[in-house]
Design an enzyme around this catalytic site. Structure first.
Site, short mmCIF file in Angstrom:
data_model
loop_
_atom_site.label_atom_id
_atom_site.label_comp_id
_atom_site.label_asym_id
_atom_site.label_seq_id
_atom_site.Cartn_x
_atom_site.Cartn_y
_atom_site.Cartn_z
N ASP A 64 0.90 -1.14 0.00
CA ASP A 64 0.00 0.00 0.00
C ASP A 64 0.94 1.20 0.00
O ASP A 64 1.58 1.49 1.02
CB ASP A 64 -0.87 0.02 1.26
N HIS A 65 1.07 1.88 -1.13
CA HIS A 65 2.17 2.83 -1.24
C HIS A 65 2.03 4.01 -0.26
O HIS A 65 3.00 4.69 0.03
CB HIS A 65 2.38 3.30 -2.68
N HIS A 91 -5.75 2.86 1.16
CA HIS A 91 -4.98 4.03 1.61
C HIS A 91 -5.62 4.74 2.81
O HIS A 91 -4.96 5.03 3.80
CB HIS A 91 -4.80 5.04 0.48
#
Ligand code: BG6
Length: 485
Positions: free
Chosen positions: A175-176, A238
């Site tokens: 999950d950046h 996010h």
């Protein structure tokens, strides 16, 4: 300092958008900063029948332009000498043999990273074919790019499929947002400063707002986006991860499982919605066309590859509650949207007014902590100060810190940080299976409500801060969104 870890990174989906825009530029940054082992190789893999030279031409044309900092042609040339290309079809076992041969050229590597930047339907066949070649031994790590499924069941199926061949500690679910510097700094801010942690609870916090707003619309991704929508694209991952970082208790250490255990506790304490309660606690909306002085702006339905009758949401606002000792009764407002007024990701904590205020005309926007995650990293505390001159009127003044100015050092892009963590074997910033599934379980009633078309789909003008209904969601509690105050 180069990492001590000698790696081979196999990038499935190497010709795709993410590889070109984010992954290769991030690897270049790590290379330019001297953070990659000198012998480390990048093996680009996709179905296209290309030579390494032809692939490098594509990288030259499509990826180099996304390097905005620290570019140097000489360094670039040394970077691309790490890259090799192999054509592999996920569904054809025989095409994996030469990948096996390529990896066998360097038995001395410390680890092999398999990055699956492909549609999830290819995860299972790729893992199975790699396992047939023995490429699931303990030195192999597999990175899974989102979306990991479209609901709880499909996510479980993906996890079961990958889990057949790889142990949980070999699986890195990206999950950046967790790679963003400001989100990691949040833990330092909370647990490293005496001023914050004692106040970080229901006794002092009145409400919390989490926002990820984007200025862009769906651009060229209409086809993907229309079957995905903002809830699956941004909320389930996010925004929920941001919520966990804000709400979690202090982990006993920074070990991956200690951090992930605390995040999981938050996910489990999130008050579940019923299909009915979604209609009052969640707002969905879609952007509509607008005409401004700068020209007109498409509505979602006019975007390329979007069906004219689409009811996909491009905006979501949620009123959530966390049923635990720390947060009981404190509303957490989450929102995200495309084509909003500005690009910003931020966390806002509104503190409660002090009892018996001496200054009755106090400013309503004071006692607010605003943590900006992007585009600029900053921490600002809105304080009450005396208006100079006679009398005792007060106003708000901001006590602030711009991280880029105050804290020197090269800032890493989220993907650079995460890729280095995979190479080094640090799982702390990656989602564990139970976290991911708890997040899916929490959004399931929302998806069911919308599938049954129980809640209205609101409209908001492209370039605005969202629909009126999202304003009303907060007004019910006597609150307003941060930018409106
Ligand atoms: C991705 C979403 O995960 O995150 C995109 O699929 C979104 O739709 C992007 O634009 C936002 O990331 P960032 O880092 O630009 O805020």
């Amino acid at each position: 300092m180069a990492t001590q870890t000698n790696f081979d990174l196999v990038l499935f989906g190497a010709t795709g958008d993410l590889a070109m825009r984010k992954l290769l530029p991030s690897l270049y940054q790590a290379h330019a900063a001297g953070l990659l082992h000198p012998q480390g190789r990048i093996l680009g893999v996709s179905r296209s029948n290309l030579t390494t030279e032809a692939f490098l031409q594509k990288v030259e044309a499509d990826s180099k332009i996304h390097i905005t900092r620290y570019f140097n042609e000489e360094t670039w040339q040394t970077f691309i000498s790490r890259i090799h290309y192999l054509s592999v079809d996920a569904t054809k076992p025989e095409t994996f043999a030469h990948l096996g041969d390529k990896l066998a050229e360097r038995p001395e590597t410390d680890n092999v990273v398999i990055y699956l930047s492909t549609a999830p339907k290819f995860f299972m066949p790729v893992c199975e074919n790699l396992a047939k070649l023995g490429l699931n031994h303990p030195k192999v790590r597999v990175v899974l790019e989102k979306p990991l499924g479209t609901d709880l069941q499909s996510s479980q199926e993906i996890n079961d499929a990958v889990g057949k061949f790889y142990q949980e500690n070999q699986i890195y679910r990206i999950d950046h947002y967790l790679g963003k510097e400001a989100l990691q700094n949040l833990l330092v801010l909370r647990f490293g400063n005496v001023m914050f942690e004692p106040l970080w609870n229901k006794r002092y916090v009145d409400s919390v707002q989490l926002t990820i707003a984007e200025k862009l619309g769906v651009e060229e991704r209409g086809e993907f986006y229309d079957i995905t929508g903002a809830l699956r694209d941004m909320v389930q991952n996010h925004l929920v991860q941001m919520l966990c970082m804000v709400a979690m208790d202090a982990p006993s250490s920074l070990d991956a499982d200690a951090v992930r255990d605390e995040k999981l506790k938050v996910l489990k304490a999130l008050k579940p919605f019923s299909v009915e309660s979604v209609s009052s606690e969640v707002v969905r909306a879609q952007y509509s066309a607008t005409e401004t002085e700068q020209g007109c702006c498409n509505g979602y339905l006019q975007e390329r590859n979007v069906p004219e009758s689409s009811r996909t949401e491009t905006y979501v606002a949620i009123r959530a509650e966390i049923d635990n000792e720390r947060w009981q009764g404190v509303p957490f407002y989450l929102r995200t949207g495309k084509r909003m007024a500005d690009k910003v990701a931020e966390i806002v904590l509104n503190f409660k007014a002090l009892p018996n205020p001496l200054f009755t005309e106090g400013s309503p926007s004071a006692n607010r902590l605003v943590i900006e995650i992007q585009p600029f990293e900053s921490i600002r505390f809105h304080t009450q100060v005396k208006t100079p001159g006679a009398g005792s009127r007060v106003e708000t003044a901001v006590l602030g810190m711009d991280m880029a100015k105050e804290v020197a050092g090269r800032r890493q892009e989220a993907y650079e940080r995460l890729l280095l963590d995979v190479i080094e074997g640090n799982l702390a910033l990656f989602n564990r299976r139970d976290e991911l599934e708890a997040a899916w379980a929490w959004v399931t009633p929302i998806m069911e409500n919308w599938q049954a078309d129980k809640a209205p789909l609101h409209l908001y003008p492209a370039g605005s801060w969202g629909p009126e209904a999202a304003r009303a969601l907060l007004a019910r509690d006597g609150n307003v969104w941060h930018e409106e105050q």
